[in-house]
Design a protein around this motif. Structure first.
Motif, mmCIF file in Angstrom:
data_model
loop_
_atom_site.group_PDB
_atom_site.id
_atom_site.type_symbol
_atom_site.label_atom_id
_atom_site.label_comp_id
_atom_site.label_asym_id
_atom_site.label_seq_id
_atom_site.Cartn_x
_atom_site.Cartn_y
_atom_site.Cartn_z
ATOM 1 N N ALA A 326 0.838 -1.197 0.000
ATOM 2 C CA ALA A 326 0.000 0.000 0.000
ATOM 3 C C ALA A 326 0.874 1.248 0.000
ATOM 4 O O ALA A 326 1.881 1.321 0.713
ATOM 5 N N GLU A 327 0.516 2.212 -0.820
ATOM 6 C CA GLU A 327 1.320 3.425 -0.940
ATOM 7 C C GLU A 327 0.789 4.477 0.033
ATOM 8 O O GLU A 327 -0.293 5.041 -0.176
ATOM 9 N N LEU A 328 1.569 4.730 1.067
ATOM 10 C CA LEU A 328 1.119 5.683 2.073
ATOM 11 C C LEU A 328 1.075 7.112 1.538
ATOM 12 O O LEU A 328 0.308 7.945 2.053
ATOM 13 N N LEU A 329 1.871 7.394 0.495
ATOM 14 C CA LEU A 329 1.861 8.744 -0.072
ATOM 15 C C LEU A 329 0.531 9.071 -0.750
ATOM 16 O O LEU A 329 0.302 10.221 -1.133
ATOM 17 N N TYR A 330 -0.328 8.078 -0.891
ATOM 18 C CA TYR A 330 -1.676 8.306 -1.416
ATOM 19 C C TYR A 330 -2.410 9.323 -0.541
ATOM 20 O O TYR A 330 -3.191 10.137 -1.052
ATOM 21 N N VAL A 331 -2.158 9.286 0.749
ATOM 22 C CA VAL A 331 -2.795 10.233 1.671
ATOM 23 C C VAL A 331 -2.360 11.658 1.358
ATOM 24 O O VAL A 331 -3.180 12.590 1.353
ATOM 25 N N TYR A 332 -1.067 11.854 1.071
ATOM 26 C CA TYR A 332 -0.576 13.198 0.774
ATOM 27 C C TYR A 332 -1.128 13.719 -0.551
ATOM 28 O O TYR A 332 -1.541 14.875 -0.652
ATOM 29 N N ARG A 333 -1.147 12.865 -1.564
ATOM 30 C CA ARG A 333 -1.603 13.296 -2.888
ATOM 31 C C ARG A 333 -3.107 13.590 -2.894
ATOM 32 O O ARG A 333 -3.582 14.357 -3.732
ATOM 33 N N HIS A 334 -3.857 12.965 -1.996
ATOM 34 C CA HIS A 334 -5.301 13.170 -1.935
ATOM 35 C C HIS A 334 -5.706 13.829 -0.607
ATOM 36 O O HIS A 334 -6.773 13.560 -0.064
ATOM 37 N N PHE A 335 -4.833 14.696 -0.134
ATOM 38 C CA PHE A 335 -5.062 15.293 1.177
ATOM 39 C C PHE A 335 -6.334 16.142 1.195
ATOM 40 O O PHE A 335 -7.144 16.064 2.120
ATOM 41 N N LEU A 336 -6.522 16.975 0.149
ATOM 42 C CA LEU A 336 -7.711 17.813 0.093
ATOM 43 C C LEU A 336 -8.974 16.970 -0.054
ATOM 44 O O LEU A 336 -10.006 17.259 0.566
ATOM 45 N N GLN A 337 -8.903 15.916 -0.871
ATOM 46 C CA GLN A 337 -10.065 15.039 -1.038
ATOM 47 C C GLN A 337 -10.413 14.325 0.260
ATOM 48 O O GLN A 337 -11.593 14.140 0.598
ATOM 49 N N LEU A 338 -9.394 13.917 1.019
ATOM 50 C CA LEU A 338 -9.639 13.276 2.307
ATOM 51 C C LEU A 338 -10.281 14.254 3.289
ATOM 52 O O LEU A 338 -11.182 13.882 4.063
ATOM 53 N N ALA A 339 -9.831 15.501 3.241
ATOM 54 C CA ALA A 339 -10.421 16.511 4.123
ATOM 55 C C ALA A 339 -11.895 16.736 3.777
ATOM 56 O O ALA A 339 -12.747 16.848 4.669
ATOM 57 N N LEU A 340 -12.219 16.781 2.486
ATOM 58 C CA LEU A 340 -13.609 16.955 2.079
ATOM 59 C C LEU A 340 -14.441 15.727 2.434
ATOM 60 O O LEU A 340 -15.605 15.847 2.842
ATOM 61 N N ALA A 341 -13.847 14.530 2.296
ATOM 62 C CA ALA A 341 -14.549 13.302 2.673
ATOM 63 C C ALA A 341 -14.866 13.302 4.172
ATOM 64 O O ALA A 341 -15.973 12.932 4.588
ATOM 65 N N ALA A 342 -13.888 13.735 4.986
ATOM 66 C CA ALA A 342 -14.115 13.804 6.431
ATOM 67 C C ALA A 342 -15.192 14.824 6.763
ATOM 68 O O ALA A 342 -16.037 14.602 7.643
ATOM 69 N N LEU A 343 -15.190 15.950 6.038
ATOM 70 C CA LEU A 343 -16.209 16.976 6.262
ATOM 71 C C LEU A 343 -17.594 16.445 5.910
ATOM 72 O O LEU A 343 -18.564 16.660 6.654
ATOM 73 N N ALA A 344 -17.706 15.751 4.773
ATOM 74 C CA ALA A 344 -19.007 15.195 4.375
ATOM 75 C C ALA A 344 -19.499 14.179 5.398
ATOM 76 O O ALA A 344 -20.690 14.146 5.745
ATOM 77 N N PHE A 345 -18.584 13.349 5.899
ATOM 78 C CA PHE A 345 -18.980 12.357 6.896
ATOM 79 C C PHE A 345 -19.409 13.031 8.192
ATOM 80 O O PHE A 345 -20.403 12.628 8.811
ATOM 81 N N ALA A 346 -18.684 14.058 8.619
ATOM 82 C CA ALA A 346 -19.029 14.768 9.855
ATOM 83 C C ALA A 346 -20.391 15.448 9.730
ATOM 84 O O ALA A 346 -21.191 15.440 10.679
ATOM 85 N N ALA A 347 -20.668 16.030 8.549
ATOM 86 C CA ALA A 347 -21.966 16.669 8.340
ATOM 87 C C ALA A 347 -23.091 15.635 8.361
ATOM 88 O O ALA A 347 -24.157 15.867 8.956
ATOM 89 N N GLY A 348 -22.854 14.491 7.710
ATOM 90 C CA GLY A 348 -23.863 13.435 7.731
ATOM 91 C C GLY A 348 -24.098 12.885 9.123
ATOM 92 O O GLY A 348 -25.247 12.627 9.522
ATOM 93 N N LEU A 349 -23.029 12.709 9.875
ATOM 94 C CA LEU A 349 -23.154 12.240 11.252
ATOM 95 C C LEU A 349 -23.920 13.248 12.101
ATOM 96 O O LEU A 349 -24.760 12.871 12.935
ATOM 97 N N SER A 350 -23.667 14.537 11.893
ATOM 98 C CA SER A 350 -24.367 15.585 12.652
ATOM 99 C C SER A 350 -25.862 15.564 12.343
ATOM 100 O O SER A 350 -26.697 15.760 13.243
ATOM 101 N N ALA A 351 -26.207 15.337 11.068
ATOM 102 C CA ALA A 351 -27.618 15.254 10.698
ATOM 103 C C ALA A 351 -28.286 14.056 11.373
ATOM 104 O O ALA A 351 -29.413 14.159 11.879
ATOM 105 N N TYR A 352 -27.598 12.926 11.394
ATOM 106 C CA TYR A 352 -28.141 11.743 12.066
ATOM 107 C C TYR A 352 -28.351 12.010 13.556
ATOM 108 O O TYR A 352 -29.394 11.646 14.127
ATOM 109 N N LEU A 353 -27.381 12.663 14.184
ATOM 110 C CA LEU A 353 -27.486 12.958 15.612
ATOM 111 C C LEU A 353 -28.649 13.901 15.901
ATOM 112 O O LEU A 353 -29.346 13.748 16.916
ATOM 113 N N ALA A 354 -28.874 14.868 15.000
ATOM 114 C CA ALA A 354 -29.984 15.806 15.208
ATOM 115 C C ALA A 354 -31.329 15.098 15.084
ATOM 116 O O ALA A 354 -32.260 15.376 15.856
#
Length: 624
Positions: A326-354
């Motif tokens: 597994a290429e760990l540098l995948y995280v660096y090359r897709h850092f912005l995409q991972l941040a957006l994925a985490a944001l989408a998940f956090a927003a979805g989780l917040s909606a579920y909690l509400a």
């Protein structure tokens, strides 16, 4: 919607939570959602009570069915009871008929008083106590018994006395007429303060119900709305600025990438894999199980402490993935995409909690919640949302984001070596990785301390914590390592030594202060803590005014700030970007300190004012 019985500003009698004692209180407000009244006691303590725990003043003034005066034998100080009736007293039969309607109340109150255990052990203040709640110093002997112990017992016995012809008298007032009214009015105010303080300790009453508050923080609804929109946008702008070869605040905002460069379904799948892997480690039956702080209904939730084991398993999983190609540098090359994925998940989780919190009972709501949909979506409406035994808030606090932060730092170290063609990582990168690794390991090793923090005991689980834990921590706390990938900085060994010394200084203050606080909360009577001085409060708890906590009010915050500066110094002084974390963290801690101040002033009343005089400095010495 049920109508309220008492109006704002009305003076009534409120039952102290967990006991049968009624005190004079003033109605401050009424919450239509939880049907709870916010009341203020004479000592300044504010609690929230059910309507059934509040009685009008007339309930305590129905005593006199005959003469308005008592016979001399009934006055305070007389121990004998006259068997002859004074001229103003009605016949015995008429007195019985006048009180016949109160017999059910008498029986119930006698049942309650039988449950009160008057044991000297409960009345003892802690051996390291120097003062009591009413603000007057109270010297104690080595065994912890105050000099006025006999006087306190006399007053208590007189207050809690039951006789054949009288009902249970809760300190000053009873729910039925009583002949001891004039007798109790003669007790001086100093004794009243002692009984109020000792009585709360005697009955082991905890703080008032953790229910909804009226004061909205973060600027209220408009403020939290702007935060939910502004913080994610600001995070992405910072990351884009940091990726530039020559970042400049004059070119802010940086050029925005196209949407395909920000979102990739596969990246979202990688984030989900990481999240559910941590959930699997959380569910493993390893590590000890402890109880959290008491809830409003007296229950204590159970938590399994296996965060450190989860870190070791995560390290093994990452190592195995790298070993199998597994290429760990995948995280660096897709850092912005991972941040957006985490944001989408956090927003979805917040909606579920509400959605799930909409049907939560009042006892499950967070003290910080308000009843406003937008505000509660941000702050969190439910205090401890659980799926079975899986505690969502507790899991997110330490697992996916905090352990993910270490993985991101490791990836940035590998990215620096590849992009800058280095055989070994730079000293600056090693310092940043080592400092922050120590911080994460310390948090996971002392996982139990999280259970007493404001995040767990006061704030609900909503967008604020979901975004902070899952997005802000792994992608902003790793900002120094991300900066060093494209902006190398050579650190000399003398400078590195000074930075290491600063980091260790901050860590010692941070760890020693937190360890002292946690040890005191676990067992205030520990002989090892006998040297600590405290101030008693009406909640039965004590405020530390010596040791690390007599130095400043928040020595752990001071240590945190020093460590944050040490994390940024290896990045040099070419740009302010790596110092964003220090600036942000200072603002965060000052804001949190202000929240603590308001919360504690409401909770402890006059004791908090005395504490502020004893410990005037807030976070930094000599700064009020």
């Amino acid at each position: 919607m049920p109508s309220r019985k008492f109006a704002d500003g009305e003076v009534v009698r409120g039952r102290w939570p967990g006991s049968s004692l009624y005190y004079e209180v003033e109605i401050l407000s009424h919450d239509s959602h939880s049907q709870l009244y916010t009341v203020k006691y004479k000592d300044g303590t504010e609690l929230e009570l059910k309507e059934s725990d509040i009685k009008p003043l007339t309930s305590f003034r129905q005593r006199k069915s005959g003469s308005t005066s008592s016979s001399p034998s009934r006055r305070r100080g007389s121990r004998s009871r006259s068997r002859s009736r004074s001229p103003g007293r009605p016949p015995r039969s008429s007195r019985r008929s006048a009180s016949a309607s109160h017999q059910a109340d008498i029986k119930e109150m006698r049942k309650e008083v039988l449950e009160v255990k008057l044991t000297p052990l409960v009345l003892k203040p802690f051996g390291n106590s120097i003062s009591r709640y009413n603000g007057e110093p109270e010297r104690t002997e080595r065994d912890g018994l105050p000099h006025r112990n006999t006087e306190v017992w006399a007053v208590l016995l007189e207050k809690f006395h039951l006789s054949e012809e009288s009902s249970y008298i809760p300190t000053q007032h009873s729910l039925r007429p009583r002949r001891e009214e004039i007798k109790l009015k003669d007790i001086d105010s100093k004794e009243e303060n002692i009984v109020a303080t000792k009585g709360s300790t005697l009955l082991k009453t905890s703080e008032g119900p953790a229910t909804q508050t009226k004061d909205l923080e973060f600027g209220g609804v408009p403020g939290v709305f702007l935060i939910m929109l502004g913080l994610p946008a600001f995070l992405f702008l910072l990351l884009l600025l940091c990726k530039q070869k020559e970042p400049s605040l004059l070119n802010f905002p940086p050029p925005l990438p196209a949407l395909p460069d920000l979102w990739e379904t596969r990246v979202f799948g990688v984030y989900l894999l990481w999240f559910f892997l941590q959930a699997l480690f959380y569910l493993l039956p390893i590590g000890k199980v402890v109880e959290g702080m008491p809830l409003t209904d007296g229950r204590r939730l159970k938590y399994r402490l296996n965060g450190f084991y989860a870190f070791l398993l995560s390290a093994a999983a990452v190592g195995a993935a790298a070993y199998w190609g597994a290429e760990l540098l995948y995280v660096y090359r897709h850092f912005l995409q991972l941040a957006l994925a985490a944001l989408a998940f956090a927003a979805g989780l917040s909606a579920y909690l509400a959605v799930r919190a909409a049907g939560a009972p009042p006892a499950a709501l967070a003290p910080a919640s308000s009843g406003n949909a937008i505000y509660d979506f941000f702050i969190g409406r439910e205090l401890n949302p659980r799926i079975g035994t899986f505690d969502l808030k507790y899991f997110c606090e330490l697992r996916p984001g905090l352990i993910g932060w270490v993985v991101v730092n490791l990836v940035m170290l590998l990215a620096e070596m590849k992009i800058q063609n280095r055989a070994t990582p730079s000293l600056a990168m090693i310092l940043v990785n080592s400092f922050q690794l120590l911080y994460v390991l310390d948090a996971l090793w002392n996982e139990e301390a999280l259970l007493t923090t404001m995040d767990i005991t006061h704030d609900g689980f909503g967008f604020m914590l979901a975004f902070g834990d899952l997005v802000w921590v792994p992608f902003i706390y790793s900002f120094q390592a991300f900066y060093l990938v494209n902006h190398p900085n050579e650190v000399s060994w003398p400078m590195a030594s000074l930075i290491i010394a600063l980091k260790l200084c901050g860590y010692v203050i941070f760890r020693c202060a937190n360890s002292q606080k946690n040890a005191f909360r676990k067992n205030p009577n520990d002989p090892k803590l006998a040297y600590l001085k405290t101030i008693h409060t009406s909640t039965g708890k004590n405020l530390l005014v010596s040791g690390w906590w007599g130095f400043v009010r928040h020595p752990n915050y001071l240590g945190d700030l020093i460590m944050a500066l040490a994390w940024s110094l290896p990045c040099g002084f070419k740009h302010i970007l790596p110092y964003f974390y220090v600036i942000y963290f200072a603002v965060l801690l000052v804001h949190r300190e202000a929240r603590d101040e308001r919360h504690c002033r409401r909770k402890y009343g006059l004791a908090w004012e005395q504490y502020r005089q004893r410990v005037p400095y807030r976070i930094v010495p000599f700064i009020y």
